[in-house]
Design an enzyme around this catalytic site. Structure first.
Site: not given
Length: 287
Positions: A222, A256
């Site tokens: 991210k 995830r």
């Protein structure tokens, strides 16, 4: 709290890997590498072989981009869920969507979990999960509409805001009939958060764990990792694994991830250090 998804039950000390399968042509990470059906099925096969417990199928890029209609999203994920269910009967299938219309289709096709990354934007999605008897992810999106990047967002205390939001969404889900043992909460790193917000959530993740709801974290490659280390998307694996280990130590349950094998190894190592898992072999000093 017990976590039951599909045919799987995850204990308090089980770490589950959720593999990301993007049915989008513009994914920030793989740029459409698994958009086509055969490539996506091969990615599912590979994820299962590398130790994934859950596959998370998404048909819309999380960030801004060309509009994807409800029918287009259904075309991308509906039939694909049925194909994965036939190919891997025991894998937990999650679908990343905020739309109740999509949720209904994928639930009928065999999905076990609806991953609502946009904080209950469509409140009917929880009702779909309840009617189908499947799980739901309750996330913190700061009140932003889907596919919106944050701009100078401010919180008096971001962790308190996350806790209040996700626990309220979880209790609301229970009130409409979603199974309590099928609900996860997700602080949603990067969603409605700047880099410092996401780092603070990571530092204080144990406060979310203390709510009793199973915590899912979506950390993989991210932007907050990229900004923290000043690295492009393709060079964020080590940073991702560092945050993964910290989150696991604090008690997160589901992770995830794009890179399943590396994530699985990190989680197995943390589990062994915590005393939740025996070494695969133990020969040193014994032979």
């Amino acid at each position: 709290m017990r976590l039951r998804l599909g045919s799987r039950e995850f204990g308090e000390h089980d770490f589950a890997v959720m593999a990301i399968i993007n049915r989008t042509p513009d994914s920030f990470f793989d740029q459409g590498a698994t958009f086509e059906t055969e490539a996506a099925l091969a990615a599912v096969d590979r994820a299962v072989a590398e130790g994934a417990d859950i596959v998370d199928i998404g048909g819309v890029r999380a960030g801004p981009g060309p509009e994807v209609t409800v029918s287009e999203e259904i075309d991308r994920v509906g039939e694909f869920v049925a194909l994965v269910r036939a190919r891997h009967p025991d894998i937990v299938i999650s679908v990343d969507t905020w739309r109740s219309e999509v949720g209904k289709v994928v639930a009928d096709a065999g999905a076990d979990l609806l991953n609502d990354a946009w904080g209950g934007y469509d409140p009917r999605l929880a009702e779909v999960a309840a009617a189908a008897g499947i799980g739901l992810v309750c996330s913190h999106a700061g009140g932003l509409p889907p596919r919106t990047d944050p701009h100078r967002v401010h919180y008096a205390d971001v962790v308190d805001d996350v806790k209040r939001t996700v626990t309220a969404l979880a209790e609301r889900a229970v009130s409409v009939g979603v199974r309590r043992d099928g609900i996860l909460i997700d602080p949603a790193h990067d969603f409605a958060k700047n880099t410092r917000h996401s780092l603070l959530v990571s530092r204080r993740l144990d406060e979310l764990v203390a709510t009793g709801w199973p915590v899912l974290v979506a950390l993989s490659n991210k932007k907050f990792i990229g900004e923290t280390l000043d690295l492009p998307t393709g060079e964020r694996l080590f940073g991702t694994l560092a945050v993964t280990a910290v989150a696991a130590w604090q008690g997160a349950r589901v992770f995830r991830a794009h890179q399943v094998k590396a994530t699985r190894q990190v989680l197995d190592m943390v589990a062994a250090i915590r005393g939740y898992r025996e070494p695969a072999v133990s020969r040193r000093g014994l032979l």
